[in-house]
Design an enzyme around this catalytic site. Structure first.
Site, PDB file in Angstrom:
ATOM      1  N   GLY A  36      -1.810  -3.167   9.337  1.00 17.08           N
ATOM      2  CA  GLY A  36      -1.880  -2.868  10.765  1.00 17.08           C
ATOM      3  C   GLY A  36      -1.947  -4.139  11.560  1.00 17.08           C
ATOM      4  O   GLY A  36      -1.865  -5.239  11.011  1.00 17.08           O
ATOM      5  N   GLU A  46       4.982  -2.747  12.744  1.00 16.24           N
ATOM      6  CA  GLU A  46       4.186  -3.138  11.582  1.00 16.24           C
ATOM      7  C   GLU A  46       4.808  -2.593  10.294  1.00 16.24           C
ATOM      8  O   GLU A  46       4.875  -3.281   9.270  1.00 16.24           O
ATOM      9  CB  GLU A  46       2.757  -2.584  11.694  1.00 16.24           C
ATOM     10  CG  GLU A  46       1.971  -3.041  12.895  1.00 16.24           C
ATOM     11  CD  GLU A  46       1.490  -4.481  12.751  1.00 16.24           C
ATOM     12  OE1 GLU A  46       1.515  -4.998  11.623  1.00 16.24           O
ATOM     13  OE2 GLU A  46       1.117  -5.087  13.779  1.00 16.24           O
ATOM     14  N   GLU A  66       5.974  -4.773   7.173  1.00 16.67           N
ATOM     15  CA  GLU A  66       5.307  -4.693   5.868  1.00 16.67           C
ATOM     16  C   GLU A  66       6.245  -4.216   4.773  1.00 16.67           C
ATOM     17  O   GLU A  66       6.132  -4.626   3.622  1.00 16.67           O
ATOM     18  CB  GLU A  66       4.107  -3.742   5.924  1.00 16.67           C
ATOM     19  CG  GLU A  66       3.032  -4.116   6.917  1.00 16.67           C
ATOM     20  CD  GLU A  66       2.235  -5.347   6.501  1.00 16.67           C
ATOM     21  OE1 GLU A  66       2.365  -5.777   5.344  1.00 16.67           O
ATOM     22  OE2 GLU A  66       1.492  -5.877   7.339  1.00 16.67           O
ATOM     23  N   PRO A 119     -17.961   2.079  18.302  1.00 17.38           N
ATOM     24  CA  PRO A 119     -18.118   0.706  18.811  1.00 17.38           C
ATOM     25  C   PRO A 119     -18.487  -0.301  17.728  1.00 17.38           C
ATOM     26  O   PRO A 119     -18.263  -1.507  17.912  1.00 17.38           O
ATOM     27  CB  PRO A 119     -19.239   0.842  19.850  1.00 17.38           C
ATOM     28  CG  PRO A 119     -19.757   2.214  19.766  1.00 17.38           C
ATOM     29  CD  PRO A 119     -18.813   3.058  18.982  1.00 17.38           C
ATOM     30  N   GLU A 159      -1.391 -10.817   0.005  1.00 15.59           N
ATOM     31  CA  GLU A 159      -1.105  -9.948  -1.129  1.00 15.59           C
ATOM     32  C   GLU A 159      -0.965  -8.503  -0.641  1.00 15.59           C
ATOM     33  O   GLU A 159      -1.770  -8.030   0.159  1.00 15.59           O
ATOM     34  CB  GLU A 159      -2.250 -10.052  -2.142  1.00 15.59           C
ATOM     35  CG  GLU A 159      -1.932  -9.465  -3.484  1.00 15.59           C
ATOM     36  CD  GLU A 159      -3.143  -9.547  -4.411  1.00 15.59           C
ATOM     37  OE1 GLU A 159      -3.066  -8.962  -5.494  1.00 15.59           O
ATOM     38  OE2 GLU A 159      -4.145 -10.183  -4.039  1.00 15.59           O
TER      39      GLU A 159
END
Lengths: 239, 239
Positions: A47, A63, A67, A85, A120
DNA sequence: GCAAAAGTGTTATCTCTACACCCATGC
DNA sequence: GCATGGGTGTAGAGATAACACTTTTGC
């Protein structure tokens, strides 16, 4: 924030991905090993932060392409948002999680990010309870569980299973998706009748393949129907 | 944002609410008339900004209590997030939308916000296609449509319909929820058999009521089961 | 009595499940 | 031939849909 009340607290927006696939007939999730604090060295869901002028959906698409290198042949949908939060020790980070399904054995992690940074990347096996053997960073275990549960539920009444298959697939390949994701063994004969009988679910290509061994199997594409009625029912858990 | 990369763009986080109820046997949504720009004078979904130290879920609970005065007797779940950069002309506002279901004829809007600010609040009728007669502010029409669709879908396989009823309700009252939300007329006899036969779905109270007229009807509470198997099937649309 | 809503019975039809069985390939 | 997976047939169990019918209240 101009135009907004003073009391509004600024937050950072992240788009995280639960990317599922089948490796050797079992469910796996894409993970990256964190190269920085916090949770340095731990596996995490891929992400990143949403950029200027970008929606969370677009950030997730970006993304995913970064990836996996996969483009259009992936299913991508919003999963849920996580806004506790305390979920990120660095500050107020809200994650819009997305669920992506990619075809089996596509985009092996070895080939990933060849030109990118050296983090990785791996497919981690997903256990029956929707978790991984090693703990995940942040609240990613929770996000993964929600993603797996969503995928399992949607198989029942949608054409989602085909997202795990190549563009052209056999009924047997489709059935093995259900077997893997649900952790069951569906009856091949009844499954065949059900999916070939559901109008709009499968489009026959007209050709056959022997890539699964045995008698040649007819090839299909996803049909126009996105929902499946009647649904494919998940066998009840034994009491 | 300390600890985060410089490129991270700050956004404001809002929690918006799709509050559904039944008024006179038809589906209505809670709306507030906007007293400020942008979209001044238009109907909008209730909502507000997430505060310091608060999750979106907690903000939604707080907003719901403020708007309706209702506390625990409401169903509240996250719906989806909306993050199009242009969705709010004031700047980057991401909305985490929530779906709330409140019992029929509870919390009439006239009684609402008695001590709060004077914004106009109303139950607007929801049409079959999940919209309202008057246009809504921002992308709230889209959010409403998603919320209505979620509610319709979840009735099939969950115990959600009871969230529209009082704590103790009759089978007929439950059936009228389905009729209203789906816009159909289910067979009262078959419906009765189905829901009373589903294990864990209904808990008999043991008493009866004549508040619906006719023969006294047994009262039930929600049972422990949260999912309904087999589901109640929505009648297919005529072709 | 009459209307209204609750609840039960019945039956034809459909669906599901668990199999038996045959088919077409690779080896 | 034999193993492997694909595909069809079938019978019993169970779920569904349509509707006749009885029950218990308010008026």
């Amino acid at each position: 924030m101009p135009g907004l009340p003073d009391a509004v607290v600024p937050v950072a927006l992240a788009a995280d991905l639960v990317v599922l696939t089948l490796v050797d007939g079992s469910l796996h999730v894409l993970a990256v090993r964190r190269a920085e604090a916090p949770f340095i060295g731990r596996w995490a869901l891929p992400g990143g932060f949403v950029r200027e002028g970008e929606s969370a959906q677009r950030a997730a698409e970006r993304e995913l392409a970064e990836e996996t290198g996969l483009g259009s042949r992936v299913h991508l949908e919003q999963l849920a948002s996580y806004s506790d939060p305390a979920r990120d020790p660095r500050g107020r980070v809200v994650s819009v999680a997305h669920l992506a399904l990619v075809p089996a054995d596509d985009a092996p992690p070895e080939a990933m990010r060849a030109g990118g940074d050296a983090a990785e990347v791996a497919w981690l096996p997903v256990t029956d309870d929707g978790s991984t053997a090693e703990p995940l960073a942040f609240d990613h275990a929770r996000i993964l569980r929600d993603g797996v549960e969503r995928a399992r539920a949607k198989l029942e009444y949608s054409a989602l299973a085909a997202a795990f298959c190549e563009e052209e697939f056999t009924v047997g390949e489709l059935r093995r998706v259900y077997d893997a994701v649900w952790g069951v063994r569906l009856d091949a004969r009844n499954f065949h009748r059900k999916v070939t009988g559901a109008r709009g679910f499968l489009d026959p290509v007209g050709t056959t393949t022997t890539r699964d061994g045995g008698r040649p199997a007819a090839l299909f594409r996803r049909g126009p129907a996105s929902t499946l009625n009647p649904p494919i029912t998940r066998p009840p858990e034994p009491d």
